[in-house]
Structures are given as C-alpha cells and as structure tokens.
Design a protein around this motif. Sequence first.
Motif, PDB file in Angstrom:
ATOM      1  N   LEU A 151      46.789  37.892  35.894  1.00  0.00           N
ATOM      2  CA  LEU A 151      46.146  38.747  36.885  1.00  0.00           C
ATOM      3  C   LEU A 151      46.519  40.216  36.713  1.00  0.00           C
ATOM      4  N   ASP A 152      47.802  40.517  36.611  1.00  0.00           N
ATOM      5  CA  ASP A 152      48.236  41.917  36.494  1.00  0.00           C
ATOM      6  C   ASP A 152      47.695  42.585  35.227  1.00  0.00           C
ATOM      7  N   PRO A 153      47.786  41.939  34.040  1.00  0.00           N
ATOM      8  CA  PRO A 153      47.173  42.554  32.847  1.00  0.00           C
ATOM      9  C   PRO A 153      45.674  42.773  32.998  1.00  0.00           C
ATOM     10  N   LEU A 154      45.000  41.847  33.688  1.00  0.00           N
ATOM     11  CA  LEU A 154      43.563  41.986  33.908  1.00  0.00           C
ATOM     12  C   LEU A 154      43.258  43.228  34.733  1.00  0.00           C
ATOM     13  N   VAL A 155      43.984  43.405  35.844  1.00  0.00           N
ATOM     14  CA  VAL A 155      43.784  44.574  36.703  1.00  0.00           C
ATOM     15  C   VAL A 155      44.080  45.853  35.924  1.00  0.00           C
ATOM     16  N   GLU A 156      45.131  45.830  35.131  1.00  0.00           N
ATOM     17  CA  GLU A 156      45.515  47.029  34.366  1.00  0.00           C
ATOM     18  C   GLU A 156      44.440  47.411  33.356  1.00  0.00           C
ATOM     19  N   ILE A 157      43.879  46.419  32.658  1.00  0.00           N
ATOM     20  CA  ILE A 157      42.835  46.711  31.671  1.00  0.00           C
ATOM     21  C   ILE A 157      41.605  47.295  32.347  1.00  0.00           C
ATOM     22  N   LEU A 158      41.166  46.675  33.436  1.00  0.00           N
ATOM     23  CA  LEU A 158      39.962  47.147  34.114  1.00  0.00           C
ATOM     24  C   LEU A 158      40.142  48.550  34.679  1.00  0.00           C
ATOM     25  N   SER A 159      41.321  48.848  35.225  1.00  0.00           N
ATOM     26  CA  SER A 159      41.534  50.145  35.859  1.00  0.00           C
ATOM     27  C   SER A 159      41.764  51.261  34.849  1.00  0.00           C
ATOM     28  N   GLN A 160      42.321  50.936  33.693  1.00  0.00           N
ATOM     29  CA  GLN A 160      42.702  51.980  32.740  1.00  0.00           C
ATOM     30  C   GLN A 160      41.784  52.066  31.527  1.00  0.00           C
ATOM     31  N   GLN A 161      41.040  50.990  31.219  1.00  0.00           N
ATOM     32  CA  GLN A 161      40.256  50.991  29.988  1.00  0.00           C
ATOM     33  C   GLN A 161      38.762  50.784  30.222  1.00  0.00           C
ATOM     34  N   THR A 162      38.331  50.747  31.472  1.00  0.00           N
ATOM     35  CA  THR A 162      36.907  50.566  31.776  1.00  0.00           C
ATOM     36  C   THR A 162      36.508  51.546  32.879  1.00  0.00           C
ATOM     37  N   PRO A 163      35.216  51.739  33.076  1.00  0.00           N
ATOM     38  CA  PRO A 163      34.778  52.616  34.169  1.00  0.00           C
ATOM     39  C   PRO A 163      34.820  51.956  35.544  1.00  0.00           C
ATOM     40  N   TYR A 164      35.375  50.744  35.635  1.00  0.00           N
ATOM     41  CA  TYR A 164      35.434  50.035  36.906  1.00  0.00           C
ATOM     42  C   TYR A 164      36.778  50.245  37.595  1.00  0.00           C
ATOM     43  N   VAL A 165      36.747  50.192  38.935  1.00  0.00           N
ATOM     44  CA  VAL A 165      37.956  50.269  39.761  1.00  0.00           C
ATOM     45  C   VAL A 165      38.130  48.918  40.457  1.00  0.00           C
ATOM     46  N   PRO A 166      39.210  48.180  40.181  1.00  0.00           N
ATOM     47  CA  PRO A 166      39.422  46.888  40.849  1.00  0.00           C
ATOM     48  C   PRO A 166      39.672  47.081  42.347  1.00  0.00           C
ATOM     49  N   LEU A 167      39.042  46.211  43.135  1.00  0.00           N
ATOM     50  CA  LEU A 167      39.229  46.274  44.585  1.00  0.00           C
ATOM     51  C   LEU A 167      40.012  45.060  45.096  1.00  0.00           C
ATOM     52  N   PHE A 168      39.378  43.897  45.057  1.00  0.00           N
ATOM     53  CA  PHE A 168      39.985  42.702  45.636  1.00  0.00           C
ATOM     54  C   PHE A 168      40.070  41.586  44.611  1.00  0.00           C
ATOM     55  N   THR A 169      41.071  40.756  44.764  1.00  0.00           N
ATOM     56  CA  THR A 169      41.226  39.594  43.895  1.00  0.00           C
ATOM     57  C   THR A 169      41.185  38.320  44.718  1.00  0.00           C
ATOM     58  N   PHE A 170      40.721  37.279  44.089  1.00  0.00           N
ATOM     59  CA  PHE A 170      40.631  35.970  44.738  1.00  0.00           C
ATOM     60  C   PHE A 170      40.975  34.943  43.672  1.00  0.00           C
ATOM     61  N   LEU A 171      42.050  34.183  43.878  1.00  0.00           N
ATOM     62  CA  LEU A 171      42.486  33.156  42.937  1.00  0.00           C
ATOM     63  C   LEU A 171      42.054  31.790  43.436  1.00  0.00           C
ATOM     64  N   ASP A 172      41.703  30.920  42.510  1.00  0.00           N
ATOM     65  CA  ASP A 172      41.274  29.584  42.903  1.00  0.00           C
ATOM     66  C   ASP A 172      41.704  28.585  41.837  1.00  0.00           C
ATOM     67  N   ASN A 173      41.852  27.347  42.280  1.00  0.00           N
ATOM     68  CA  ASN A 173      42.157  26.241  41.371  1.00  0.00           C
ATOM     69  C   ASN A 173      40.908  25.379  41.279  1.00  0.00           C
ATOM     70  N   PRO A 174      40.238  25.339  40.134  1.00  0.00           N
ATOM     71  CA  PRO A 174      38.971  24.600  40.043  1.00  0.00           C
ATOM     72  C   PRO A 174      39.084  23.136  40.457  1.00  0.00           C
ATOM     73  N   ASP A 175      40.242  22.519  40.217  1.00  0.00           N
ATOM     74  CA  ASP A 175      40.403  21.105  40.557  1.00  0.00           C
ATOM     75  C   ASP A 175      40.768  20.885  42.020  1.00  0.00           C
ATOM     76  N   ASP A 176      41.139  21.943  42.709  1.00  0.00           N
ATOM     77  CA  ASP A 176      41.444  21.870  44.146  1.00  0.00           C
ATOM     78  C   ASP A 176      40.974  23.182  44.761  1.00  0.00           C
ATOM     79  N   ASN A 177      39.668  23.378  44.700  1.00  0.00           N
ATOM     80  CA  ASN A 177      39.138  24.711  44.986  1.00  0.00           C
ATOM     81  C   ASN A 177      39.043  24.979  46.477  1.00  0.00           C
TER      82      ASN A 177
END
Length: 807
Positions: free
Chosen positions: A232-258
């Motif tokens: 999650l943290d590397p994902l947010v860092e890439i989007l905020s520093q290497q793309t024109p997008y600004v991360p706002l909210f995150t939502f984590l889920d477990n597909p087998d117990d969603n």
Amino acid sequence: MLHTRSRKILRDILARKGRAFLVILSIMIGVFGVTVMFSATDIINRQLEADVRPEAISNIHLYLMSTGRTITPAENQRILAQLQTLPGVVDAEGQAVYPVSWTQGSPDATDSFIVAFSEPFEQVNLEGISRIPEGRYPVSGQHEIAVEQHFAAKYAIKIGDKLTFTGSDAAWKVVGLVVHPYFTIAPAIQDQIPQEEAIYIHYEDAQNELGIPGLSAVHLRFATPDTAKKGLDPLVEILSQQTPYVPLFTFLDNPDDNFITGIIADVTGTLNMLGIMAVIVSGFLVTNVMNTIIVEQRKQIGMLKSLGATAKDTILIYTGIALIYGLVGSALGVALAIPAAALMAQSVGSAAFTYIDGFKISLMGIGIGFALGLLVPVVAAFFPVMSSIRVTILEAITDFGIASSWGKSRISRWIGGLPLPRLMVQALSNIYQKKGRLTLTGLTLTLAAAAFMGVSAVTQTLDSFVEGLFTSIKYELILSLQDGQNHEALIALLSENFADIEGVYPGYSASVGIRGYESTDPLTEGSNQVSADGIDPANPAFAFNLREGSAWNADPTRRGVVISRSLAENLDKTVGDSLTLTISGQDYDYEIIGVDNYAYDALYMNWRDLASLAGYVDANGVPLASTLYVDFKGDLSIKAVDDQKERIATFLRDRGMQVTFTNQPRAEQNQTQQISLFGVVFNMASGVMAAVGAVGLMAALSMAVFERQKEIGIMRSVGAGSFSILSQFLTEGVLIGALAWIGAAPLSVVVGLGLTQILPFDYLDFSYPPEVLGVGLVSILLLAGLASLLPAVAASRKTVADILRYQ
C-alpha cells in the motif's frame, strides 16, 4: 390398529377445534418467521454468489484526484502498467466515476453519475459489470450508454430510450440494462455511489464528449492480502510522486472474505437465528397442549392399555397429534412466507449490493421451514408422551384429578396469606398450581419481552450513535469539486449571487497513514490508514465536541491535529502527544491539540496543510480545495436545502461548471434510516416471538377455562357475576405477563449486548435507557391482557347449566 390410531388422532384434534387452531396458529407464525428469514437471506446470498466473484475483487482500491489536466487513456495504461510491476501485483485497472446531469425530453436536469472503466467493458477483470439482464454493452463512438437496473427501475428507463447530458448536444441511446454489484466509491462525494444513479459509458466517450479529466480510482489485485498491505505505501508513493494523480482514500479488502459478503453474512446469520428461536418458542405451546391432552385422557390411556394397547400405540397416537399440528401449521406458514420472502429479498437487494430480478423461491428456506415446523412439535411432545406410557391402568382408573397435597405446600400457604386483594391471591394460587404449564408460557413471553426490550435498547443506542456522528456539522450543503477547480473564484461567485448563504468554507479530505496505528475499520482493516478531514479552523462549519484539549478555539493558525476518541484509545494518545503522519510517502510530526467525542477513527487538521502535503496544489504551489461547505441562513428543512441546491446547480451549469452536491440533512436522514433498518428487521423477529407468546398465553388460559369448569360453576352458584369471573382469568394473564417481564429485564440486557456485537458498526457503545423497562412493562402487560381477553370472556359466559351438562 393403524386405522384405530388414525381415527383417534383425528377425533381428538377435531374435538378441541379451538385449542387445535391456537396451536396451529402458533406453529404457523413461527414457521412463517423462520421461512421468511432463511428464504430471503438465501435468495440474496445466492444472487450475491452469482454476481460477486471473489476472483474479480480487488485487494486495494485507491481513490484519486488530479490537479486539472486531462489524462489520456494511453497515459492511464502506462500508469497501470507501471503499477503492475509492484511486487505481488496480479492485475491493475482503473475506473472513472464523475457526476453528470441528464434530461429526457424535459428542461429539468437530473443529477446522476457516469461510470467508465480503463478497459473495454468485455475485458474488465476487476469489479466490473457482472451481468446484462437486457440488451448489450455500449459501442465506443456511437453515443451509446448502459444503465444500472436500479436506475432503469427508478426513472422508468428502457432499452432504446435516449438521454441528453448537460454540456453535450448529442442524444445518448440506452442499449443495455446492467448489474454492477461491487462496492463503488466516488472520491468526489466520499460515499457509496447509489446504484439507482449509475450510468455506464466508454472512457474515451466520457473524456471526449463530457470532459472528464482522468481516472477517479485504481483497483489492484495482489497475490495475497498480506502482500497487498505491504504494497500500500509504495503504491501511494508512486502515484503521488510519479503520476499526475493525487491519492485520496484507500480501501483494503480480502477477496475470500470481502466487505460485502461479510456484512451480509453477519446480519443474515442473526436473522436466521431469531427465526429459529421463533419456531422453538412455538414448540413450548405444543408441550403445554400435549401435557393437557394427556392429563385429560389419563382414563382413556388406562382403558386402551386394558384392551391391549402397547407403549408404541400410545407414542404413535400422541406424537401423531403433534405431527398433524406441525404439518398443518407448517403448510400454512410456508405458503404465506413464500411471497413475503420474495418481496423482502427484492426490497433488501439494493442494500445488499445486488439486484433481485423477478419472483424468486428458496427451496432451502422452504425445506428448513417445513423441517423445523415438523420437528419442533414432535420434539416438544416427547416428554409429555413419555410420561403417558408410564401411566398404569390402576393410576388411570382411580385418578380423580385432585391430589391430596393440593394447596398444602408451604408456598401455597404463603400465597394464601399475602396481604393482597382476594382476586390477586387467587390468581397467584392458580398460576402456582399450574406452574409446569405456565412456566413454558411464561418463558415464551419472557423471551418475547427480552427480545423486544433488547431490540428497543439497541435501536435507541443506534439513534444516539447516529446523532453523535453529526453533532459537529454546522452546514447544510456540500459541493464536491471537479479536479483542479478554482475554489476561491467559486466561493466568491456563490457569496455574491445567493443572499441566503451565510458562508462558504473550503475543505480537503484524504486518507493518511499514522505510525504505530493499525485500523480495525472494515474498509481499511490491517492498514495504517485513517480518514483525515481538512477544515478551515477559522470557520464555523465544524463545531467540535471536545473531551480533551482546546483545538483551534484560541488560535486558528495553531499547527496541530484533532483526533477522535476512538483513535486516541487505539493509539493510547492524549493531548500534547505527537503523531507521525505518513502522506505521499513522507513523514510529518504533528501535535495532538484536541480529542473529539466522534465515534469512529478520524483525524482533523488544517485543510491547507493536508492538501499541500498530499500534493493537491496548483501550478504555483497554492493548495486546492476538494470540497466546499455551504451554510445557509436559518434552519432549513431537507426540501428547502434541495431547492437551494437546484438553484445553485442551475446557476453553475449555465456557466459551464459541474459539481457534485450532498444535501447534508438528507444524508443524515438516509444514514439514520439505513441504520434503523436493522432495528426494523430485529423488531419484526421479536414481533414474531411476541405473537407466538400471545397465542401461547391465550391457549393456556383457554385450557384453564376448560379444566376449571367446576370452579366456575361453584363461583356462579355462590353468586359470582360475569365480571368477577372475567376479572379472575384476566388477572391471571396479566400476572403471567408481569412475571415474564421480571425475567425479561436482565435477559434483555444480554440480548442488546449480543445484537450490538454483530452489528457492522465499530465503536458502538451499547447503553440501556431506563425508559425501555417502562415501555417493556406496559407492552407486555397490554399484550398479556389482550391475549387473556378472549379466554376470560369465554369463562364469564359459562352458565351453571352449561357446566352441569358438561359434567
């Protein structure tokens, strides 16, 4: 012998039609409740299993904004390809959810949302459309759209209809009705997109024709949930520093117990358990009735044995009576439950993120209803039947109905000496003498009263909980801005042109990481992310309910954060302590300057700081607002806020501006209604038990009237009037209700605590309002009184002649 047993079973049932009716009614109510609960949940769960595929659920949903420039499909594909290189990533796709206004042959525009995918409709792997009940997917470049089934139902839209979007001269043809059951969140409104407002369009069409700037979310599927949390943290860092997008909210889920199936399973499991309890409670009446039948027929049992009847014959006869009761009651209960369950499933379907199309039947629910409806009466009759086979011929023939010890026990003498009115003393004595039968009746009423009071306490707890969620809010309308809009110009425009506006205040909201924090919220469970609201400390849009600290009361420019009480307890932090926030891959230390009473994990800080740290700034580095909070003069109703919203929306549309609106009073009402739905359903289950209890009490007193005809005759012969006899039986019923309430009071606390634990609301502090006891007492006494009225009236109408003829 088979023919003889069958005739006796039918004659015994038909000889006491009133009693049989009450037993069958009780079983019917219980079977109806359990069949409706199991059938509705089975229909919903089967549809969810068909619609929500675990392999299509993302581990991480990350919601985005951009600072204004258009991001092309090709650039999006490069960004998604870059994200797929992260360790453990299996797939990465994007969605664009944006507000839109549309018309259909009238000048009035309707606000809805368009949903577009980064991939063609047919190639979406993550959380796409699950089925197309009617029509087909739109074709790009042909001005074609699809709409969600709930949208079509709400607005009476059908295949071939055409919609016109504000800002586009083209007419868009509806070519498909689709079902999209996944949990879609729009960052613009920070809430679930209502399915009845979703319109589906190709990404290229949305960008070229409607001017959307880019994606609003990316969804990533990882190899394992643990890998997703680490990524999650590397994902947010890439989007905020290497793309024109600004991360706002995150939502984590477990597909087998969603998230979706988890909440549905918790709630439906509880409803099924309550339904089973209702059937079991109806079995108490069967036990009472079978006991009475066997007591009445002791001489018959002795005669049958003297003629050669075996224990098997006795068991088959009296078990057969219980089985007939169960068969008829189950058939009636299931017949009524089938359409009720279908309607319940359809009405609850949208809240369960799915669409129930047409009339559905659950064979499982019907089977469970029939099985319990037959099994419970037979099991309930077991002990009375076993007692019947132990009756000897001598005991049966010499039984005169009254034991020599009648009225001589210590408790009987104590009841007789109570300094109470003679009517009440006699009622207590009769209750005690039939304590075996009335214990089961009282237990039924006790469970019903406990369920009612426990549910009432939970409902009031939920009401207080919802009220607490909105105590800090001092505005009526939220304007969620499009990417990169100039909020200062918009504030000035609104303030100058709308005299009813008291103030317009900017804000910014996003998820932030906190060192040492692990979320327990279902949307972010296991991560270090918490929802942060950026506010303007100098404006009155928020009024904190502080339990510690002073926040920005003395100094609006003070640097610091306010955290909720639940977050403070989670982190073991207090005012003056320091928090390390992780935003866009960087760490920042902030002092805690206040602890608010808000129930969920939350954090508040200056919106300019939050937007700047997140990188949501213009070309000159000036922070941009994502939200405007509008406070109107006076205290406006929901409709008045809607009227103001329409005026503002029309004003902005005429100037080429598109924003999303949230009517805050309506949002509060909707939230209250959604949460209250749990109380309504639980009340329905407790109502079923209350109905079974009332029928049980009515049956018990009806049997008492039949058994005590000699007593009624003696009372008549010494001058007792109809009112005296009626009062005697009515008092007994009300006293049973009062005793049931005494047992229900402590049990209701346990019920309330149990229901609170299974509700999908974290940090819900259960409280038991004292007035619930008073309401419960009045309700149970009224229920007992009404249930006792018919038998009491029947007793009061007995004449000496009737009794002599019976004897």
